[in-house]
Scaffold this motif. Structure first.
Motif, mmCIF file in Angstrom:
data_model
loop_
_atom_site.group_PDB
_atom_site.id
_atom_site.type_symbol
_atom_site.label_atom_id
_atom_site.label_comp_id
_atom_site.label_asym_id
_atom_site.label_seq_id
_atom_site.Cartn_x
_atom_site.Cartn_y
_atom_site.Cartn_z
ATOM 1 N N ILE A 42 10.607 43.279 6.121
ATOM 2 C CA ILE A 42 10.733 43.508 4.680
ATOM 3 C C ILE A 42 9.457 43.124 3.935
ATOM 4 O O ILE A 42 9.261 43.544 2.806
ATOM 5 N N ASP A 43 8.616 42.328 4.579
ATOM 6 C CA ASP A 43 7.356 41.898 3.972
ATOM 7 C C ASP A 43 6.295 41.791 5.065
ATOM 8 O O ASP A 43 6.137 40.730 5.683
ATOM 9 N N PRO A 44 5.581 42.889 5.330
ATOM 10 C CA PRO A 44 4.573 42.870 6.399
ATOM 11 C C PRO A 44 3.493 41.803 6.209
ATOM 12 O O PRO A 44 2.848 41.392 7.173
ATOM 13 N N ALA A 45 3.311 41.323 4.993
ATOM 14 C CA ALA A 45 2.292 40.293 4.723
ATOM 15 C C ALA A 45 2.836 38.877 4.968
ATOM 16 O O ALA A 45 2.098 37.911 4.802
ATOM 17 N N SER A 46 4.087 38.758 5.372
ATOM 18 C CA SER A 46 4.680 37.433 5.593
ATOM 19 C C SER A 46 3.907 36.670 6.664
ATOM 20 O O SER A 46 3.553 37.216 7.706
ATOM 21 N N VAL A 92 6.789 24.852 4.983
ATOM 22 C CA VAL A 92 6.037 25.924 4.321
ATOM 23 C C VAL A 92 6.473 27.282 4.887
ATOM 24 O O VAL A 92 6.647 28.250 4.133
ATOM 25 N N GLY A 93 6.698 27.372 6.187
ATOM 26 C CA GLY A 93 7.181 28.615 6.794
ATOM 27 C C GLY A 93 8.558 29.006 6.288
ATOM 28 O O GLY A 93 8.836 30.185 6.035
ATOM 29 N N THR A 94 9.424 28.023 6.108
ATOM 30 C CA THR A 94 10.760 28.278 5.577
ATOM 31 C C THR A 94 10.670 28.819 4.152
ATOM 32 O O THR A 94 11.349 29.779 3.791
ATOM 33 N N TYR A 95 9.808 28.225 3.337
ATOM 34 C CA TYR A 95 9.615 28.710 1.969
ATOM 35 C C TYR A 95 8.945 30.082 1.950
ATOM 36 O O TYR A 95 9.148 30.869 1.027
ATOM 37 N N SER A 96 8.169 30.395 2.965
ATOM 38 C CA SER A 96 7.572 31.723 3.072
ATOM 39 C C SER A 96 8.664 32.778 3.262
ATOM 40 O O SER A 96 8.629 33.850 2.640
ATOM 41 N N ILE A 97 9.651 32.465 4.106
ATOM 42 C CA ILE A 97 10.788 33.371 4.289
ATOM 43 C C ILE A 97 11.535 33.520 2.974
ATOM 44 O O ILE A 97 11.893 34.626 2.562
ATOM 45 N N ARG A 99 10.458 33.151 -0.092
ATOM 46 C CA ARG A 99 9.664 33.932 -1.048
ATOM 47 C C ARG A 99 9.745 35.432 -0.726
ATOM 48 O O ARG A 99 9.946 36.256 -1.625
ATOM 49 N N SER A 100 9.629 35.779 0.550
ATOM 50 C CA SER A 100 9.696 37.190 0.945
ATOM 51 C C SER A 100 11.061 37.785 0.629
ATOM 52 O O SER A 100 11.153 38.928 0.149
ATOM 53 N N HIS A 104 11.624 40.809 -2.095
ATOM 54 C CA HIS A 104 12.182 42.091 -1.638
ATOM 55 C C HIS A 104 13.505 42.409 -2.328
ATOM 56 O O HIS A 104 13.706 43.522 -2.809
ATOM 57 N N TYR A 105 14.398 41.428 -2.365
ATOM 58 C CA TYR A 105 15.741 41.695 -2.879
ATOM 59 C C TYR A 105 15.853 41.575 -4.399
ATOM 60 O O TYR A 105 16.952 41.621 -4.952
#
Length: 146
Positions: A42-46, A92-97, A99-100, A104-105
């Motif tokens: 859903i977010d290729p830049a993730s 930080v990785g969890t917050y990245s998910i 944010r994406s 998206h939604y």
């Protein structure tokens, strides 16, 4: 018109917790990569996948350095600092998910998704999985459960 974005991974958060406990955390480690792989769709830049890999490297390196240094040594301190850095990278990785998913939604597929920053911090991937399951159900039935 064919849907190009697959639904999120659908697993009840309680099952995620149960499998995590039964496998002594191994399932959780695998599932974080499942979630990160889906988010990349859903977010290729993730950058969640990269952050989770860095987290694993820091954790393993920290444990190795601490074990090699011995109890009470500078090596143990350095290892502990590496593990703590890994924990920060994981968050930080969890917050990245998060944010994406929010981006998206609330734009590409606007369903009015709201995700609590505090619950994301304290419950992490379990909380995000709860919402992924809700979204998957919505994509299947057209009804967004509460």
């Amino acid at each position: 018109m064919k849907e190009t974005i697959p639904p999120p991974p659908r697993l009840h958060w309680a099952l995620l917790l149960l499998f995590t406990v039964l496998t002594l955390g191994v399932f959780y480690l695998v599932w974080m990569f499942v979630q990160a792989a889906w988010v990349r769709k859903i977010d290729p830049a993730s950058n969640a996948m990269t952050l989770f890999i860095v987290d694993m490297v820091l954790f393993v390196a920290g444990e190795a350095v601490a074990a090699a240094g011995g109890e009470g040594s500078n090596g143990e301190t350095a290892g502990t600092l590496l593990v703590l850095a890994g924990i920060v990278v994981f968050v930080v990785g969890t917050y990245s998910i998060r944010r994406s998913m929010i981006n998206h939604y609330n734009s590409a597929e606007p369903i009015g998704l709201r995700l609590s920053a505090a619950l994301t911090f304290f419950l992490g991937l379990l909380y995000l999985q709860h919402h992924m399951t809700r979204i998957a159900r919505y994509k299947r039935t057209g009804v967004l459960p509460g």
